[in-house]
Design an enzyme around this catalytic site. Structure first.
Site, mmCIF file in Angstrom:
data_model
loop_
_atom_site.group_PDB
_atom_site.id
_atom_site.type_symbol
_atom_site.label_atom_id
_atom_site.label_comp_id
_atom_site.label_asym_id
_atom_site.label_seq_id
_atom_site.Cartn_x
_atom_site.Cartn_y
_atom_site.Cartn_z
ATOM 1 C CG HIS B 270 -1.573 0.993 1.107
ATOM 2 N ND1 HIS B 270 -3.013 1.133 0.775
ATOM 3 C CD2 HIS B 270 -1.601 2.326 1.755
ATOM 4 C CE1 HIS B 270 -3.646 2.225 1.392
ATOM 5 N NE2 HIS B 270 -2.371 3.129 1.800
ATOM 6 C CD GLU B 271 1.300 4.148 3.642
ATOM 7 O OE1 GLU B 271 1.740 4.987 2.852
ATOM 8 O OE2 GLU B 271 -0.151 3.358 4.086
ATOM 9 C CG HIS B 274 0.497 6.591 -0.617
ATOM 10 N ND1 HIS B 274 -0.840 6.763 -0.923
ATOM 11 C CD2 HIS B 274 -0.458 5.660 -0.077
ATOM 12 C CE1 HIS B 274 -2.056 6.847 -0.133
ATOM 13 N NE2 HIS B 274 -1.711 5.802 0.799
ATOM 14 C CD GLU B 301 -5.824 5.391 0.617
ATOM 15 O OE1 GLU B 301 -4.860 6.203 0.835
ATOM 16 O OE2 GLU B 301 -6.056 4.111 1.409
#
Lengths: 508, 508
Positions: B270-271, B274, B301
């Site tokens: 997820h990070e 980003h 997101e």
């Protein structure tokens, strides 16, 4: 006592707190740069540092700050309070010095320092001086301009202007007057030890110890001597350092190699010593004001060297430390006498930060002479490696195999810090002198240290040195604490009295 | 084309780069605060953040910047270049918005945010909402004042003014129009899956895996999907986050617990998602200018969710990942089908960041409704825990055992971020819609991912989304990329088409 008068001092304090806050921000970025920052960020970090320097400089030289400082000096409360007078004296000194430097120069120096640091890292890694040389040239040129601004029309030696930034009030002539007799007495002692028939056994220093155990033990020791981890942290970096980032935030770094384990421990105790000074300054109350700041790098270094050497290489320290060290480091079969003697081996080393207490000072004298010659244009940077290597040969009897272990070993010049090195030996002189004083005041000190009680020593240092910030100039502080003017004698007494017995030589 | 005209745009660029540099400094401090800073430094860090906010705000609202922006808009080169027009449009938007906020409010918000964060950490640790409640009250009040300033005389819903800071152009009414049909279709799907007779086996999620192995594997995966470690780093923090600190410096954090290992991996992907967006923005060229900035948090997101979910929970990803994961994590006896099914279990969870792709959105709707009600004074902060727990019961059928696992679980409100939460579900909507588009454009995508080739996907995202910065508003960018207006339908299609087969349910 009038409302108006009170407000000038308060207004100065507000301004300085803002400047101090920006300095804290810059210190945080600098710490990050050395410990955490990814390589691709280096170029832009230079831009950040330069912008902050410009902002700080413009606030620190704001004419209205000058007016407020003058007004504050007139206030009754200041005239009646010796510590406020000292604060104002130092505030005025900082203001006057800052006003001598044009903003572009400050910004150029910051940018050149960040770029120099990046180039130096690469140069050191590849052991190629030519990568760093053009940066050193610009940094020297910028420092010459800086010195000219600081000296103004009054003339004076350029080097003195730079030295004064690190060791306020100190002059090259005084450094020479301290270093010359030190050298005269130190060299024969080193030669005497080198010829001793029964030197200490160095085997301990070749025993490999896993670095994670060393890091754990270093942490234990730093905590034991009083370093407050709730207001700090310990990381690893190529070049160990201490950064007092902000009130409640003093961080140290160390480095560990499997052998000798004593280097990593020594480096941690050294940085913890710096950090104990930073943590003892009254920052919560006076942040941004001279009363909350270290008085000089020499005094700062006296604190690190005192914990690293006077404590960390003493028999009493190892009386306490040996059981814990053996356990945590997994050492076997070492006895106190062996460890104590091994901790005090004097042997020339190519690397300054790995050097013993005695030969270390020859490293400093070398750097003092060479950086002064480069600044004054008497030594071209292209000739630095040759001059360095020749001096290492004549002073230490060693051959420099490559520039990484020669003139590229230290970080200081890469950040543009010229005039910094002599403060290391000044620190050694101060530490020996302070050590004599604390032993007079605390006759039971050896026993306390032998039982792992470091608080009495720390309390003494806090009371006599840390809490005063820049209240008195460094040499005056030293005289107040020790009752004597700074000289080479206490250090020579300390080295002779310890090292001759360690080497089983008689007499003094 | 004249010299004068050219210089207005250049002058704007110089000003914005300076502001961007100070923002980078602030981002570095913020990253440090979450990962490295010792606890005793928290109070003073607030002072640093507040001072930087004030400096940034005063530079961003300088009337002479407004004049330069107006002059730059007149320049021929801008009129002829659609991307420069877009840049100026966004620069003007930022300038106008900044000018609506008084400096004291900006500084108060920064200070309250740092203090709120510290209080929240303690409150969460001790699971005592009352420690955080007074901070939440002040943060809400400051946000009400901020919303009033932003909305000005025009009126408008306070919440919309705040939402617009995170998702420019978005309104609560539009969020409701997107969330209502999503909820209507999502709840029956979740119920259908809950009743499925042959659900996936969850055993994999209770198998303990040492956290150092997870950290190592997470690093491997982040690197494999394209995260550039020479311009970033991966650390551990309580609340995982990505910080785009500066050009060449995008750092991510994750967190690992022994079980389920999939959470730490998912959080890293997820990070990293980003971070791939941040690393793909043209920061080297346009730092400080809108062309180098993320267009909205919803689009941001969408990038993190796409890598975490559409990629990280796909059969093709695990076709590639399973051998490496088994080796590095020390997993034994797992087959692809088991892992794929276990990665797609839908089960209500008290914790938002541990939730599956479907129920996650119910968490967001809850936060959107409650923060809006608190901001508008329809829900007292004292009643927040009760309202939260009731809603978790009715939406997810779960009982909240303590506030740490209830209304204290998220960091956002503690930093004063109200209006942030809806961007998470907007991100989910965008990610599903983008995923449909990329699969149309790259028909071979599954096979490529199955062979560990992530570059084609990353190239597509870079080309279609990352490199454009804020050139088009978020919804327009979405329409340009996908050919459709944002709606709940692609997400529902994606969830149904994947989850029903995973749960061995037939039909759609």
């Amino acid at each position: 006592m009038s409302g108006k008068r009170t407000s000038a001092l308060q207004a100065v304090a507000v301004r300085l707190r803002e400047i101090g806050t920006l300095r804290s921000v810059q210190a945080t970025l600098s710490w990050d740069q050395e410990t955490m920052m990814p390589p691709a960020a280096a170029e832009f970090r230079g831009e950040e540092m330069a912008l902050l320097s410009t902002l700080i400089h413009s606030k620190a030289t704001d004419p209205s700050l000058g007016d407020l400082v003058a007004a504050a000096g007139e206030q009754a409360e200041v005239r009646e309070d010796e510590s406020l007078q000292a604060d104002l004296r130092e505030i005025r000194r900082d203001y006057d010095n800052a006003c001598k430097l044009p903003t572009e120069l400050v910004s150029e120096l910051a940018l050149a320092g960040t770029r120099g640091l990046t180039a130096w890292k690469q140069a050191r890694e590849e052991s190629r001086f030519e990568i760093f040389q053009p940066h050193l040239d610009s940094l020297l040129e910028l420092n010459r301009r800086k010195a000219a601004c600081l000296n103004g029309d009054g003339g004076g030696e350029p080097y003195d202007a730079l030295l004064d930034e690190f060791e306020p009030g100190m002059k090259s002539a005084r450094v020479e007057a301290l270093f010359a007799p030190l050298r005269r007495e130190l060299v024969p002692l080193i030669e005497e030890l080198a010829a001793a028939p029964d030197p200490p056994d160095a085997a301990m220093h070749t025993t490999p110890v896993p670095v994670d155990r060393q890091a754990r033990y270093s942490r234990e020791v730093a905590e034991a001597i009083g370093y407050d981890f709730s207001a700090g942290r310990l990381d690893v970096s190529t070049h160990p350092f201490t950064e007092g980032l902000a009130p409640g935030d003093t961080r140290i770094t160390s480095r560990f190699q499997e052998a000798p384990f004593a280097d990593g421990l020594g480096s941690t105790m050294h940085e913890a010593g710096h950090a104990l000074y930073e943590q003892g300054l009254p920052k919560e109350r006076f942040h941004g004001r001279p009363l909350s700041e270290a008085v000089s790098l020499g005094i700062h270094e006296s604190q690190s060297r005192l914990w690293e050497n006077q404590v960390g290489r003493s028999r009493s320290f190892w009386t306490w430390a040996l059981p814990g060290a053996s356990r945590t480091l997994g050492l076997k079969g070492l006895n106190l006498e062996q460890v104590y003697r091994a901790m005090n081996i004097v042997a020339p080393n190519l690397i300054r930060v790995e050097s013993d207490e005695a030969t270390y000072n020859l490293h400093i004298m070398l750097r003092f002479d060479l950086e002064r010659a480069m600044l004054h244009g008497e030594l071209a940077t292209a000739d630095l490696p040759g001059a360095w290597n020749e001096r290492i040969r004549s002073d230490l009897g060693l051959t420099v195999p490559d520039d990484a272990r020669g003139c590229l070993q230290d970080i200081h010049w890469s950040m543009g810090a010229i005039g910094y090195f002599p403060t290391y030996t000044l620190g050694n002189l101060y530490s020996a002198q302070i050590w004599e004083a604390v032993r007079r005041d605390l006759p039971d000190l050896d026993n306390r240290i032998g039982s792992g009680e470091f608080q009495p020593l720390l309390d003494w240092l806090r009371e006599k040195i840390h809490r005063h910030g820049r209240r008195w100039p460094a040499e005056e502080l030293g005289e107040r604490v020790t009752g004597e003017r700074l000289s080479h004698e206490p250090l020579m007494r300390y080295l002779r009295d310890k090292l001759r017995p360690v080497y089983r030589l008689s007499g003094s």
